[in-house]
Design a protein around this motif. Structure first.
Motif, short mmCIF file in Angstrom:
data_model
loop_
_atom_site.label_atom_id
_atom_site.label_comp_id
_atom_site.label_asym_id
_atom_site.label_seq_id
_atom_site.Cartn_x
_atom_site.Cartn_y
_atom_site.Cartn_z
N GLY A 146 0.82 -1.21 0.00
CA GLY A 146 0.00 0.00 0.00
C GLY A 146 0.85 1.26 0.00
N ALA A 147 0.22 2.37 -0.35
CA ALA A 147 0.90 3.66 -0.33
C ALA A 147 1.39 3.96 1.08
CB ALA A 147 -0.05 4.76 -0.80
N GLN A 148 2.63 4.40 1.18
CA GLN A 148 3.26 4.69 2.47
C GLN A 148 3.05 6.15 2.85
OE1 GLN A 148 4.82 2.03 4.24
NE2 GLN A 148 3.64 1.04 2.60
N VAL A 149 2.75 6.38 4.12
CA VAL A 149 2.46 7.72 4.64
C VAL A 149 3.59 8.69 4.33
CG1 VAL A 149 2.12 9.07 6.76
CG2 VAL A 149 0.96 6.87 6.48
N ALA A 150 4.82 8.30 4.65
CA ALA A 150 5.97 9.20 4.50
C ALA A 150 6.14 9.69 3.07
CB ALA A 150 7.25 8.50 4.96
N LEU A 184 -8.86 17.06 11.58
CA LEU A 184 -9.44 16.11 10.63
C LEU A 184 -10.65 15.46 11.28
CD1 LEU A 184 -6.45 14.16 9.05
CD2 LEU A 184 -8.14 15.55 7.88
N SER A 185 -11.80 15.56 10.64
CA SER A 185 -12.98 14.92 11.21
C SER A 185 -13.16 13.51 10.66
CB SER A 185 -14.23 15.75 10.97
OG SER A 185 -14.48 15.89 9.59
N TRP A 206 -2.84 -8.45 -5.22
CA TRP A 206 -3.49 -7.72 -6.30
C TRP A 206 -2.73 -6.44 -6.61
CZ3 TRP A 206 -5.79 -8.85 -10.34
CH2 TRP A 206 -6.67 -8.01 -11.01
N THR A 207 -3.27 -5.26 -6.29
CA THR A 207 -2.60 -4.00 -6.63
C THR A 207 -2.47 -3.10 -5.41
OG1 THR A 207 -4.67 -2.89 -7.19
CG2 THR A 207 -3.51 -3.98 -9.00
N SER A 208 -1.55 -2.17 -5.50
CA SER A 208 -1.33 -1.18 -4.45
C SER A 208 -2.53 -0.25 -4.39
CB SER A 208 -0.06 -0.37 -4.77
OG SER A 208 0.12 0.65 -3.82
N GLU A 209 -2.92 0.12 -3.19
CA GLU A 209 -4.03 1.05 -2.96
C GLU A 209 -3.61 2.10 -1.93
OE1 GLU A 209 -6.75 0.96 -4.72
OE2 GLU A 209 -6.71 -1.07 -5.55
N ILE A 210 -4.49 3.08 -1.72
CA ILE A 210 -4.30 4.09 -0.69
C ILE A 210 -5.37 3.87 0.36
CG2 ILE A 210 -4.22 6.55 -0.15
CD1 ILE A 210 -3.55 7.08 -3.11
N SER A 211 -4.95 3.54 1.56
CA SER A 211 -5.93 3.29 2.64
C SER A 211 -6.36 4.60 3.29
CB SER A 211 -5.33 2.35 3.70
OG SER A 211 -4.34 3.02 4.44
N ASP A 212 -7.53 4.57 3.92
CA ASP A 212 -8.02 5.73 4.67
C ASP A 212 -7.00 6.13 5.75
OD1 ASP A 212 -10.38 5.66 3.22
OD2 ASP A 212 -11.54 4.69 4.81
N LYS A 213 -6.50 5.12 6.45
CA LYS A 213 -5.58 5.37 7.56
C LYS A 213 -4.29 6.05 7.06
CE LYS A 213 -3.18 3.04 11.32
NZ LYS A 213 -2.87 1.76 11.96
N PHE A 254 -3.79 7.75 4.20
CA PHE A 254 -4.05 9.09 3.65
C PHE A 254 -4.36 10.07 4.78
CE2 PHE A 254 -6.43 12.09 0.78
CZ PHE A 254 -5.34 12.41 -0.01
N SER A 255 -5.10 9.63 5.78
CA SER A 255 -5.41 10.48 6.93
C SER A 255 -4.13 10.93 7.63
CB SER A 255 -6.30 9.71 7.92
OG SER A 255 -6.54 10.47 9.07
#
Length: 182
Positions: free
Chosen positions: A22-26, A47-48, A60-67, A69-70
């Motif tokens: 997955g996409a990494q925060v940094a 952030l609400s 499968w494929t790399s995604e961006i999680s809510d956590k 991205f938040s």
């Protein structure tokens, strides 16, 4: 002998393809130059919610999680001196679409994210804007396709957060009206 060649070929394919991460925060945090923001939102923006992302399935494929991205948005807001856990201005984030290629040499990912900023005390919506941000990762960035897609996700997320910060820098807040500076 034929069986051995097939095993070696399969192992090589798995090695070159790899597992999706997955996409990494940094790598999504916007660490650009310090911008000027209205005094009202400095150290006063919380952030609400962040919704619409997807967890990555390694097969499968790399995604961006809510956590992820938040956390990237939060760290970007902290970098700019805007974030506060209990801020008077609440930012709701909805990842509307993440457009990804299935394969290719150059992989372009486009994130479409809706940002809604609300005054917590009055309930008034200060802005409700959508940011589209493409980012392309090339074979020069990473040979393996799964890694290239991850880099494109992270770059698009970072560019989208950059678009949010540009919107926030143009925000004009006063008692009578709220608008975006042209």
């Amino acid at each position: 002998m034929k069986f051995l060649r097939h095993v070696v070929a399969a192992v090589a394919c798995v090695y070159l393809a790899g597992c999706a991460s997955g996409a990494q925060v940094a790598n999504m945090v916007n660490k650009g130059e310090q911008q000027q923001f209205p005094q009202e939102i400095q150290e006063n923006l919380a952030l609400s919610s962040v919704t619409g992302g997807e967890e990555t399935n390694p097969a499968w494929t790399s995604e961006i999680s809510d956590k992820a991205f938040s956390e990237a948005i939060k760290q970007s807001l902290v970098e700019q001196g805007l974030f506060s856990d209990d801020g008077n201005y609440q930012l709701a984030v909805e990842m509307v679409e993440i457009e990804q290629p299935l394969f290719g040499l150059d992989m372009t990912v486009t994130t479409t994210v809706k940002y809604t900023l609300t005054d917590k005390e009055t309930g008034k919506v200060l802005f409700d804007e959508t940011v589209n941000a493409p980012y392309t990762a090339t074979v020069g960035d990473a040979f393996a396709g799964v890694k290239r897609l991850q880099l494109a996700n992270e770059g698009s997320g970072r560019e989208n957060i950059k678009g949010l910060l540009e919107l926030l820098s143009k925000l004009d807040i006063n008692a009578d009206q709220i608008s975006m500076v042209k």
